[in-house]
Scaffold this motif. Sequence first.
Motif, PDB file in Angstrom:
ATOM      1  N   ASP A 153     -27.218  18.431  43.450  1.00  0.00           N
ATOM      2  CA  ASP A 153     -26.693  17.918  44.718  1.00  0.00           C
ATOM      3  C   ASP A 153     -25.224  17.533  44.613  1.00  0.00           C
ATOM      4  O   ASP A 153     -24.551  17.355  45.635  1.00  0.00           O
ATOM      5  CB  ASP A 153     -27.502  16.701  45.177  1.00  0.00           C
ATOM      6  N   TYR A 154     -24.721  17.390  43.382  1.00  0.00           N
ATOM      7  CA  TYR A 154     -23.319  17.040  43.168  1.00  0.00           C
ATOM      8  C   TYR A 154     -22.537  18.206  42.571  1.00  0.00           C
ATOM      9  O   TYR A 154     -21.479  18.015  41.979  1.00  0.00           O
ATOM     10  CB  TYR A 154     -23.215  15.808  42.267  1.00  0.00           C
ATOM     11  N   ALA A 155     -23.061  19.423  42.753  1.00  0.00           N
ATOM     12  CA  ALA A 155     -22.385  20.607  42.216  1.00  0.00           C
ATOM     13  C   ALA A 155     -21.058  20.879  42.911  1.00  0.00           C
ATOM     14  O   ALA A 155     -20.210  21.599  42.380  1.00  0.00           O
ATOM     15  CB  ALA A 155     -23.298  21.828  42.333  1.00  0.00           C
ATOM     16  N   ASP A 156     -20.868  20.316  44.113  1.00  0.00           N
ATOM     17  CA  ASP A 156     -19.608  20.511  44.839  1.00  0.00           C
ATOM     18  C   ASP A 156     -18.654  19.337  44.646  1.00  0.00           C
ATOM     19  O   ASP A 156     -17.655  19.214  45.354  1.00  0.00           O
ATOM     20  CB  ASP A 156     -19.877  20.709  46.334  1.00  0.00           C
ATOM     21  N   ALA A 157     -18.946  18.488  43.673  1.00  0.00           N
ATOM     22  CA  ALA A 157     -18.138  17.287  43.449  1.00  0.00           C
ATOM     23  C   ALA A 157     -17.348  17.387  42.149  1.00  0.00           C
ATOM     24  O   ALA A 157     -17.765  18.048  41.192  1.00  0.00           O
ATOM     25  CB  ALA A 157     -19.026  16.049  43.420  1.00  0.00           C
ATOM     26  N   PHE A 158     -16.200  16.715  42.134  1.00  0.00           N
ATOM     27  CA  PHE A 158     -15.408  16.590  40.914  1.00  0.00           C
ATOM     28  C   PHE A 158     -15.891  15.401  40.082  1.00  0.00           C
ATOM     29  O   PHE A 158     -16.072  15.510  38.875  1.00  0.00           O
ATOM     30  CB  PHE A 158     -13.929  16.380  41.258  1.00  0.00           C
ATOM     31  N   ALA A 159     -16.055  14.269  40.745  1.00  0.00           N
ATOM     32  CA  ALA A 159     -16.419  13.039  40.049  1.00  0.00           C
ATOM     33  C   ALA A 159     -16.782  11.978  41.081  1.00  0.00           C
ATOM     34  O   ALA A 159     -16.537  12.152  42.276  1.00  0.00           O
ATOM     35  CB  ALA A 159     -15.256  12.548  39.182  1.00  0.00           C
ATOM     36  N   TYR A 160     -17.361  10.885  40.608  1.00  0.00           N
ATOM     37  CA  TYR A 160     -17.614   9.764  41.507  1.00  0.00           C
ATOM     38  C   TYR A 160     -17.691   8.469  40.713  1.00  0.00           C
ATOM     39  O   TYR A 160     -17.817   8.465  39.481  1.00  0.00           O
ATOM     40  CB  TYR A 160     -18.890   9.971  42.333  1.00  0.00           C
ATOM     41  N   VAL A 161     -17.586   7.369  41.431  1.00  0.00           N
ATOM     42  CA  VAL A 161     -17.797   6.041  40.861  1.00  0.00           C
ATOM     43  C   VAL A 161     -18.689   5.261  41.812  1.00  0.00           C
ATOM     44  O   VAL A 161     -18.849   5.625  42.980  1.00  0.00           O
ATOM     45  CB  VAL A 161     -16.474   5.260  40.658  1.00  0.00           C
ATOM     46  N   GLU A 162     -19.264   4.195  41.305  1.00  0.00           N
ATOM     47  CA  GLU A 162     -20.019   3.259  42.127  1.00  0.00           C
ATOM     48  C   GLU A 162     -19.330   1.905  42.039  1.00  0.00           C
ATOM     49  O   GLU A 162     -19.080   1.407  40.941  1.00  0.00           O
ATOM     50  CB  GLU A 162     -21.464   3.162  41.646  1.00  0.00           C
ATOM     51  N   THR A 163     -19.019   1.334  43.185  1.00  0.00           N
ATOM     52  CA  THR A 163     -18.270   0.073  43.200  1.00  0.00           C
ATOM     53  C   THR A 163     -19.224  -1.115  43.134  1.00  0.00           C
ATOM     54  O   THR A 163     -19.227  -1.979  44.006  1.00  0.00           O
ATOM     55  CB  THR A 163     -17.385  -0.019  44.455  1.00  0.00           C
ATOM     56  N   LEU A 164     -20.017  -1.148  42.094  1.00  0.00           N
ATOM     57  CA  LEU A 164     -20.927  -2.258  41.854  1.00  0.00           C
ATOM     58  C   LEU A 164     -20.207  -3.332  41.041  1.00  0.00           C
ATOM     59  O   LEU A 164     -19.244  -3.032  40.325  1.00  0.00           O
ATOM     60  CB  LEU A 164     -22.157  -1.769  41.095  1.00  0.00           C
ATOM     61  N   PRO A 165     -20.650  -4.574  41.119  1.00  0.00           N
ATOM     62  CA  PRO A 165     -20.011  -5.627  40.318  1.00  0.00           C
ATOM     63  C   PRO A 165     -20.017  -5.269  38.830  1.00  0.00           C
ATOM     64  O   PRO A 165     -21.058  -4.935  38.261  1.00  0.00           O
ATOM     65  CB  PRO A 165     -20.892  -6.854  40.596  1.00  0.00           C
ATOM     66  N   GLY A 166     -18.849  -5.293  38.217  1.00  0.00           N
ATOM     67  CA  GLY A 166     -18.738  -4.987  36.801  1.00  0.00           C
ATOM     68  C   GLY A 166     -18.777  -3.512  36.466  1.00  0.00           C
ATOM     69  O   GLY A 166     -18.769  -3.140  35.287  1.00  0.00           O
ATOM     70  N   PRO A 194      -6.207  14.888  35.883  1.00  0.00           N
ATOM     71  CA  PRO A 194      -5.582  13.557  35.866  1.00  0.00           C
ATOM     72  C   PRO A 194      -5.564  12.906  37.244  1.00  0.00           C
ATOM     73  O   PRO A 194      -5.800  11.701  37.378  1.00  0.00           O
ATOM     74  CB  PRO A 194      -4.158  13.836  35.358  1.00  0.00           C
ATOM     75  N   GLY A 195      -5.291  13.701  38.289  1.00  0.00           N
ATOM     76  CA  GLY A 195      -5.287  13.158  39.644  1.00  0.00           C
ATOM     77  C   GLY A 195      -6.652  12.654  40.057  1.00  0.00           C
ATOM     78  O   GLY A 195      -6.776  11.630  40.746  1.00  0.00           O
ATOM     79  N   THR A 196      -7.696  13.363  39.636  1.00  0.00           N
ATOM     80  CA  THR A 196      -9.062  12.943  39.947  1.00  0.00           C
ATOM     81  C   THR A 196      -9.387  11.607  39.289  1.00  0.00           C
ATOM     82  O   THR A 196     -10.014  10.733  39.903  1.00  0.00           O
ATOM     83  CB  THR A 196     -10.065  14.016  39.487  1.00  0.00           C
ATOM     84  N   ILE A 197      -8.959  11.428  38.042  1.00  0.00           N
ATOM     85  CA  ILE A 197      -9.208  10.158  37.352  1.00  0.00           C
ATOM     86  C   ILE A 197      -8.473   9.022  38.053  1.00  0.00           C
ATOM     87  O   ILE A 197      -9.038   7.939  38.286  1.00  0.00           O
ATOM     88  CB  ILE A 197      -8.788  10.248  35.870  1.00  0.00           C
ATOM     89  N   ILE A 198      -7.220   9.240  38.419  1.00  0.00           N
ATOM     90  CA  ILE A 198      -6.461   8.223  39.150  1.00  0.00           C
ATOM     91  C   ILE A 198      -7.170   7.879  40.455  1.00  0.00           C
ATOM     92  O   ILE A 198      -7.302   6.709  40.823  1.00  0.00           O
ATOM     93  CB  ILE A 198      -5.026   8.720  39.406  1.00  0.00           C
ATOM     94  N   HIS A 199      -7.635   8.902  41.157  1.00  0.00           N
ATOM     95  CA  HIS A 199      -8.356   8.722  42.422  1.00  0.00           C
ATOM     96  C   HIS A 199      -9.600   7.861  42.228  1.00  0.00           C
ATOM     97  O   HIS A 199      -9.794   6.847  42.913  1.00  0.00           O
ATOM     98  CB  HIS A 199      -8.739  10.108  42.955  1.00  0.00           C
ATOM     99  N   GLU A 200     -10.456   8.276  41.293  1.00  0.00           N
ATOM    100  CA  GLU A 200     -11.743   7.596  41.136  1.00  0.00           C
ATOM    101  C   GLU A 200     -11.587   6.176  40.594  1.00  0.00           C
ATOM    102  O   GLU A 200     -12.260   5.251  41.054  1.00  0.00           O
ATOM    103  CB  GLU A 200     -12.667   8.414  40.228  1.00  0.00           C
ATOM    104  N   TYR A 259     -18.453   6.637  45.766  1.00  0.00           N
ATOM    105  CA  TYR A 259     -17.421   7.538  46.255  1.00  0.00           C
ATOM    106  C   TYR A 259     -17.444   8.806  45.416  1.00  0.00           C
ATOM    107  O   TYR A 259     -17.215   8.759  44.210  1.00  0.00           O
ATOM    108  CB  TYR A 259     -16.040   6.903  46.125  1.00  0.00           C
ATOM    109  N   ALA A 260     -17.700   9.943  46.041  1.00  0.00           N
ATOM    110  CA  ALA A 260     -17.706  11.217  45.329  1.00  0.00           C
ATOM    111  C   ALA A 260     -16.623  12.119  45.897  1.00  0.00           C
ATOM    112  O   ALA A 260     -16.584  12.378  47.100  1.00  0.00           O
ATOM    113  CB  ALA A 260     -19.067  11.894  45.452  1.00  0.00           C
TER     114      ALA A 260
END
Length: 264
Positions: free
Chosen positions: A88-101, A124-130, A251-252
């Motif tokens: 389901d995330y085959a069209d994604a570069f990366a993601y994060v979850e904004t959970l505490p910690g 590098p831009g993706t890492i800065i973004h995420e 955020y993906a």
Amino acid sequence: MAEGSGSHFIRDLTGEKLMKAEEVRNAAVQILKDALEKGMYGLPVSFHYTCSEPVDSYKFCCIPGEAFLRDLLEKSQNVAFKEDVDPDYADAFAYVETLPGSDTVYLCELFWDAPDHLCKDSKPGTIIHEVSHLLGTDDVLYELMEVELYEDHGTLLGRSQTVEGLDGNVHYREEVAQINANSLEHEFETVLNHLEVYRGGKYACCGETKKHSVCRNRSTGHYYLYERFHYRATEMEGRLKEVSPAGMRRYAKIKNKACRVTCA
């Protein structure tokens, strides 16, 4: 917790992928350090709305602050990486979850084929973004969006332009530029990036020898507008406090699409 991939799709990085992720982290860290060393930061400003055509304008995607860049640098140095192989995330570069910690960037299928050097949709831009999401940025829209301002007899002017966000609401462009992760990524990838390729140990556009860096010859006058328009910076600071995102989200970053945002 944000709804998303099951734990059986999450993997620890090993071997070549682990080495590549660390190389990309190092590239992003070097780029952020270089931006700080070269003073590529400022304070966002509001402006008077006008319908006139701009003259000798400042065009930019975002005006990151010094404190924010330093926090982004520190966070980038310390985040963990994992891989998500969920189809389901085959069209994604990366993601994060904004959970505490939370301090993990989940790398998806498209990340591994992205360019290693700073350019549109780069690693590098993706890492800065995420990583910026872990500091409070949102995904309002994906498209490249510029803000254009100009000065006329001591007055800062710009057009009143709005955009429709992923939430279906209308937002002021100058506010989106400051809270939108793609705007920050695009500032690095399109406004600050070198205009020439890295060849023979340097960039021909500015002579910079550091491969992972920003170009000192790019137009960055927008970073210094706040020095002449202090009250405009104060006004924008107040506006941004009202529009900053809240709550826990996933955020993906999706290829050629608006980012996928999942609320807790």
